[in-house]
Design a protein around this motif. Structure first.
Motif, PDB file in Angstrom:
ATOM      1  N   GLN B  95       0.825  -1.208   0.000  1.00 50.47           N
ATOM      2  CA  GLN B  95       0.000   0.000   0.000  1.00 50.47           C
ATOM      3  C   GLN B  95       0.862   1.262   0.000  1.00 50.47           C
ATOM      4  OE1 GLN B  95      -2.695   0.097   3.322  1.00 50.47           O
ATOM      5  NE2 GLN B  95      -3.615   2.027   2.693  1.00 50.47           N
ATOM      6  N   HIS B  96       1.931   1.251   0.787  1.00 55.99           N
ATOM      7  CA  HIS B  96       2.761   2.455   0.893  1.00 55.99           C
ATOM      8  C   HIS B  96       4.041   2.365   0.068  1.00 55.99           C
ATOM      9  CE1 HIS B  96       0.041   4.254   3.716  1.00 55.99           C
ATOM     10  NE2 HIS B  96       0.013   3.128   4.393  1.00 55.99           N
ATOM     11  N   PHE B  97       4.000   1.608  -0.994  1.00 57.47           N
ATOM     12  CA  PHE B  97       5.069   1.508  -2.009  1.00 57.47           C
ATOM     13  C   PHE B  97       6.362   0.910  -1.466  1.00 57.47           C
ATOM     14  CE2 PHE B  97       3.233   5.976  -2.293  1.00 57.47           C
ATOM     15  CZ  PHE B  97       2.025   5.559  -2.822  1.00 57.47           C
ATOM     16  N   ASN B  98       6.849   1.484  -0.342  1.00 57.77           N
ATOM     17  CA  ASN B  98       8.102   1.009   0.250  1.00 57.77           C
ATOM     18  C   ASN B  98       9.262   1.004  -0.727  1.00 57.77           C
ATOM     19  OD1 ASN B  98       6.517   0.638   2.464  1.00 57.77           O
ATOM     20  ND2 ASN B  98       6.454  -1.578   2.351  1.00 57.77           N
ATOM     21  N   LEU B  99       9.328   2.021  -1.568  1.00 61.78           N
ATOM     22  CA  LEU B  99      10.531   2.172  -2.391  1.00 61.78           C
ATOM     23  C   LEU B  99      11.693   2.530  -1.480  1.00 61.78           C
ATOM     24  CD1 LEU B  99       9.255   4.125  -5.526  1.00 61.78           C
ATOM     25  CD2 LEU B  99       9.771   1.699  -5.315  1.00 61.78           C
ATOM     26  N   PHE B 100      12.911   2.227  -1.926  1.00 63.15           N
ATOM     27  CA  PHE B 100      14.089   2.560  -1.126  1.00 63.15           C
ATOM     28  C   PHE B 100      14.472   4.010  -1.411  1.00 63.15           C
ATOM     29  CE2 PHE B 100      14.803  -2.081  -2.280  1.00 63.15           C
ATOM     30  CZ  PHE B 100      14.113  -2.538  -1.167  1.00 63.15           C
ATOM     31  N   PRO B 101      14.276   4.910  -0.438  1.00 61.43           N
ATOM     32  CA  PRO B 101      14.412   6.345  -0.719  1.00 61.43           C
ATOM     33  C   PRO B 101      15.842   6.774  -1.012  1.00 61.43           C
ATOM     34  CG  PRO B 101      14.057   5.976   1.618  1.00 61.43           C
ATOM     35  CD  PRO B 101      13.873   4.656   0.945  1.00 61.43           C
ATOM     36  N   HIS B 102      16.821   5.962  -0.601  1.00 62.74           N
ATOM     37  CA  HIS B 102      18.221   6.350  -0.819  1.00 62.74           C
ATOM     38  C   HIS B 102      18.746   5.887  -2.169  1.00 62.74           C
ATOM     39  CE1 HIS B 102      18.182   2.291   0.636  1.00 62.74           C
ATOM     40  NE2 HIS B 102      19.476   2.135   0.448  1.00 62.74           N
ATOM     41  N   LEU B 103      17.909   5.198  -2.935  1.00 64.76           N
ATOM     42  CA  LEU B 103      18.353   4.686  -4.225  1.00 64.76           C
ATOM     43  C   LEU B 103      17.531   5.302  -5.355  1.00 64.76           C
ATOM     44  CD1 LEU B 103      18.649   0.854  -3.420  1.00 64.76           C
ATOM     45  CD2 LEU B 103      20.461   2.580  -3.371  1.00 64.76           C
ATOM     46  N   THR B 104      18.164   5.427  -6.523  1.00 66.65           N
ATOM     47  CA  THR B 104      17.428   5.909  -7.686  1.00 66.65           C
ATOM     48  C   THR B 104      16.436   4.843  -8.125  1.00 66.65           C
ATOM     49  OG1 THR B 104      19.029   4.930  -9.189  1.00 66.65           O
ATOM     50  CG2 THR B 104      19.424   7.221  -8.551  1.00 66.65           C
ATOM     51  N   VAL B 105      15.549   5.239  -9.018  1.00 72.85           N
ATOM     52  CA  VAL B 105      14.582   4.305  -9.581  1.00 72.85           C
ATOM     53  C   VAL B 105      15.309   3.097 -10.162  1.00 72.85           C
ATOM     54  CG1 VAL B 105      12.974   4.011 -11.500  1.00 72.85           C
ATOM     55  CG2 VAL B 105      12.779   6.007  -9.997  1.00 72.85           C
ATOM     56  N   ARG B 106      16.375   3.376 -10.909  1.00 64.93           N
ATOM     57  CA  ARG B 106      17.153   2.289 -11.522  1.00 64.93           C
ATOM     58  C   ARG B 106      17.657   1.315 -10.439  1.00 64.93           C
ATOM     59  NH1 ARG B 106      20.646   2.863 -16.004  1.00 64.93           N
ATOM     60  NH2 ARG B 106      20.525   5.115 -15.736  1.00 64.93           N
ATOM     61  N   ASP B 107      18.258   1.876  -9.397  1.00 62.83           N
ATOM     62  CA  ASP B 107      18.837   1.009  -8.362  1.00 62.83           C
ATOM     63  C   ASP B 107      17.770   0.310  -7.530  1.00 62.83           C
ATOM     64  OD1 ASP B 107      21.325   1.628  -9.262  1.00 62.83           O
ATOM     65  OD2 ASP B 107      21.696   3.207  -7.777  1.00 62.83           O
ATOM     66  N   ASN B 108      16.615   0.959  -7.350  1.00 67.47           N
ATOM     67  CA  ASN B 108      15.508   0.276  -6.692  1.00 67.47           C
ATOM     68  C   ASN B 108      15.166  -1.013  -7.434  1.00 67.47           C
ATOM     69  OD1 ASN B 108      13.622   1.373  -4.384  1.00 67.47           O
ATOM     70  ND2 ASN B 108      14.596   3.163  -5.324  1.00 67.47           N
ATOM     71  N   ILE B 109      15.172  -0.916  -8.761  1.00 62.85           N
ATOM     72  CA  ILE B 109      14.774  -2.068  -9.567  1.00 62.85           C
ATOM     73  C   ILE B 109      15.872  -3.119  -9.641  1.00 62.85           C
ATOM     74  CG2 ILE B 109      14.162  -2.776 -11.919  1.00 62.85           C
ATOM     75  CD1 ILE B 109      12.732  -0.049 -12.160  1.00 62.85           C
ATOM     76  N   THR B 110      17.131  -2.666  -9.705  1.00 63.93           N
ATOM     77  CA  THR B 110      18.210  -3.630  -9.962  1.00 63.93           C
ATOM     78  C   THR B 110      18.877  -4.164  -8.695  1.00 63.93           C
ATOM     79  OG1 THR B 110      19.785  -1.819 -10.216  1.00 63.93           O
ATOM     80  CG2 THR B 110      18.752  -2.644 -12.221  1.00 63.93           C
ATOM     81  N   LEU B 111      18.581  -3.571  -7.544  1.00 67.87           N
ATOM     82  CA  LEU B 111      19.254  -4.004  -6.307  1.00 67.87           C
ATOM     83  C   LEU B 111      19.157  -5.519  -6.099  1.00 67.87           C
ATOM     84  CD1 LEU B 111      20.627  -3.151  -3.550  1.00 67.87           C
ATOM     85  CD2 LEU B 111      18.332  -3.231  -2.594  1.00 67.87           C
ATOM     86  N   ALA B 112      17.924  -6.012  -6.065  1.00 66.06           N
ATOM     87  CA  ALA B 112      17.747  -7.438  -5.772  1.00 66.06           C
ATOM     88  C   ALA B 112      18.265  -8.342  -6.910  1.00 66.06           C
ATOM     89  CB  ALA B 112      16.288  -7.735  -5.451  1.00 66.06           C
ATOM     90  N   PRO B 113      17.943  -8.055  -8.177  1.00 68.39           N
ATOM     91  CA  PRO B 113      18.497  -8.908  -9.235  1.00 68.39           C
ATOM     92  C   PRO B 113      20.023  -8.952  -9.240  1.00 68.39           C
ATOM     93  CG  PRO B 113      16.763  -7.525 -10.131  1.00 68.39           C
ATOM     94  CD  PRO B 113      17.001  -7.076  -8.719  1.00 68.39           C
ATOM     95  N   LYS B 114      20.650  -7.797  -8.989  1.00 62.78           N
ATOM     96  CA  LYS B 114      22.115  -7.782  -8.982  1.00 62.78           C
ATOM     97  C   LYS B 114      22.658  -8.638  -7.842  1.00 62.78           C
ATOM     98  CE  LYS B 114      23.019  -3.303  -9.300  1.00 62.78           C
ATOM     99  NZ  LYS B 114      23.526  -1.960  -9.630  1.00 62.78           N
ATOM    100  N   MET B 115      22.033  -8.522  -6.681  1.00 63.07           N
ATOM    101  CA  MET B 115      22.528  -9.256  -5.514  1.00 63.07           C
ATOM    102  C   MET B 115      22.237 -10.735  -5.597  1.00 63.07           C
ATOM    103  SD  MET B 115      21.780  -7.242  -2.087  1.00 63.07           S
ATOM    104  CE  MET B 115      23.105  -6.372  -1.336  1.00 63.07           C
ATOM    105  N   LEU B 116      21.047 -11.063  -6.088  1.00 63.78           N
ATOM    106  CA  LEU B 116      20.588 -12.439  -5.945  1.00 63.78           C
ATOM    107  C   LEU B 116      20.770 -13.268  -7.200  1.00 63.78           C
ATOM    108  CD1 LEU B 116      17.331 -11.586  -4.014  1.00 63.78           C
ATOM    109  CD2 LEU B 116      19.515 -12.319  -3.063  1.00 63.78           C
ATOM    110  N   LYS B 117      20.844 -12.592  -8.346  1.00 66.85           N
ATOM    111  CA  LYS B 117      20.941 -13.378  -9.572  1.00 66.85           C
ATOM    112  C   LYS B 117      22.293 -13.224 -10.239  1.00 66.85           C
ATOM    113  CE  LYS B 117      16.090 -13.858 -10.353  1.00 66.85           C
ATOM    114  NZ  LYS B 117      14.903 -13.609 -11.190  1.00 66.85           N
ATOM    115  N   GLY B 118      23.160 -12.464  -9.594  1.00 67.28           N
ATOM    116  CA  GLY B 118      24.523 -12.331 -10.097  1.00 67.28           C
ATOM    117  C   GLY B 118      24.616 -11.809 -11.526  1.00 67.28           C
TER     118      GLY B 118
END
Lengths: 210, 255
Positions: B95-118
């Motif tokens: 409901q409250h989006f919970n985007l990561f405010p310290h990261l850009t839109v790009r990094d919000n999207i790529t954080l988990a794939p980069k970490m978890l999928k190498g």
């Protein structure tokens, strides 16, 4: 006045060294303390809570005395300066523990949920999501701790570390001018604290959210 | 479309002390289906949704994703590894989006794939572009969340979840915190996902949207599924008195 000024500058340098070293130690103790207080292990949480309540529940001067005068009885023989740094660092670390813990737990719970639902582990979530946000929340309150620490270094005059307060006291003996001597020492403290404050504000702006 | 459910909830129950929030709920969702869960607040619908990825663990019952039990009883360390890998397959939108405010839109999207999928930086960038294109926000790739409107934030949050290529998407009142004029843009993205046959479970207060998009609607009240069926039946011709009451109150406000 002019004659004693160089000695005050030397003493100021000692005060700055005391502050920097005990601040560094405090940050380490604070980080460990916060980690312990937020740990999943009850034993660690208890240790962290005990550290904080014992240190915050007793006068810093007593802590300095225990380490410097009491230490030799249990085989800890330290120079006054070393004892001062250790006691002050360990002391401010307890306050920094609470500052850091407070910043970490005030990061919105939704941040943790969002990261965990993406599949990030607890540690990955902490490192990439929680900590960067907590850091910017803790800079100003840590600045308050550091402010208290700098003024608190005056306590180690009581174990004869030749820092600002001790130096002021010493020159009262030869000048008979307590008013001027303490005013001079106080002014130098204020300059140090003012400059430190500027540094904290700069850091705070640097890590502020865009 | 196979008959084997992709999400299988068996006898889910949850209580906080004497308060039973979920009472023996079973729900199967087939691949590509879209299920809406409606009901008054406190009915347990969010709790049920959050049990699917074990964000709110059940007191008893099982949740299965394909042939993996999500809430398997494991020693803590093994459970941690297990749940982290399961959650990569279940996207969730809050409901409250919970985007990561310290990261850009790009990094919000790529954080988990980069970490978890190498994946490499170039691949991650490509992924961000793809997902943002999908939600129509490519021009916002280098913005920070605070520079976006609520609707845009939610679309980025959807893109972030989709970037993990989940098998199922869970929506927990995704439009409830939005200004009315921003609801539509998020609904459009969700409709588009529906057309791509994404399996979705949607907790919502938007009866119109549920009616338009969903294959099946569950009406929950006081921890039980009171009534379920295709939207035309639930909305036009509900059989249960509680459903009727709830819809009367809700539809009055909307039309």
């Amino acid at each position: 006045m002019l004659r004693v000024f160089p000695f005050f500058l030397q003493a100021a340098w000692v005060t700055i060294q005391l502050s920097v070293l005990s601040c560094a130690m405090g940050l380490v103790c604070g980080a460990l303390g916060a980690a312990a207080r937020l740990s999943r292990s009850p034993a660690l949480r208890f240790t962290g809570a005990t550290y904080v309540s014992v240190i915050r529940g007793t006068p810093a001067l007593i802590q300095v005395f225990i380490l410097y005068f009491g230490g030799p009885q249990i085989g800890i023989q330290l120079e006054a300066f070393e004892a001062g740094v250790l006691a002050l660092g360990f002391n401010i670390g307890a306050y920094m523990t609470e500052t850091m813990r407070g910043a970490i737990i005030s990061v919105d719970r939704g941040q943790n949920e969002a990261a965990r639902t993406l599949g990030l582990s607890r540690f990955e979530t902490f490192r990439s999501v929680i900590l960067p946000q907590a850091l910017r929340l803790m800079i100003r309150p840590l600045g308050v701790n550091i402010n208290a620490l700098i003024k608190g270094t005056a306590l180690v005059a009581a174990i004869s570390v030749v820092e600002l307060t001790y130096t002021a006291q010493r020159y009262i003996g030869s000048t008979y001018k307590p008013f001027e001597m303490f005013l001079l020492a106080g002014s130098i403290y204020m300059v140090i604290i003012y400059v430190t404050g500027l540094g904290v504000s700069w850091l705070d702006r640097r890590v502020a959210l865009k | 479309m196979s008959d084997r459910p992709i999400i299988d909830i068996r006898h889910a129950a949850k209580s906080y002390g004497p308060l039973e929030v979920l009472k023996d709920i079973s729900l199967q969702v087939q691949k590509g289906r879209i299920v809406a869960i409606i009901g008054p607040s406190g009915s347990g619908k969010s709790t049920l949704l959050r049990a699917i990825n074990d964000l709110d663990p059940l007191s008893s019952g099982e949740v299965w994703l394909d042939d993996i039990q999500v809430n398997k009883a494991l020693p803590p360390r093994q459970y941690e590894t297990h749940i982290n890998s399961v959650r990569q397959n279940i996207g969730m939108v809050f409901q409250h989006f919970n985007l990561f405010p310290h990261l850009t839109v790009r990094d919000n999207i790529t954080l988990a794939p980069k970490m978890l999928k190498g994946i490499s930086k170039a691949e991650a960038d490509q992924l961000a572009v793809e997902q943002l294109n999908k939600v129509g926000l490519l021009d916002r790739i280098d913005y920070y969340p605070s520079q976006l409107s609520g609707g845009q934030k939610q679309r980025v949050a959807i893109a972030r979840a989709l970037a993990m290529k989940p098998k199922v998407m869970l929506f927990d009142e995704a439009t409830s915190a939005l200004d009315p004029e921003l609801v539509e843009e998020v609904n459009l993205v969700m409709k588009q996902l529906a057309e791509e046959h994404m399996t979705m479970i949607i907790v919502t207060h938007e009866m119109g949207f549920a009616q338009d998009v969903c294959d099946r609607v569950l009406f929950m009240d006081q921890g039980v599924v009171v009534e379920e069926g295709p939207p035309e039946v639930i909305f036009r011709n509900p059989s249960n008195e509680r459903t009727k009451n709830f819809l009367r109150k809700h539809l009055k406000g909307q039309h």
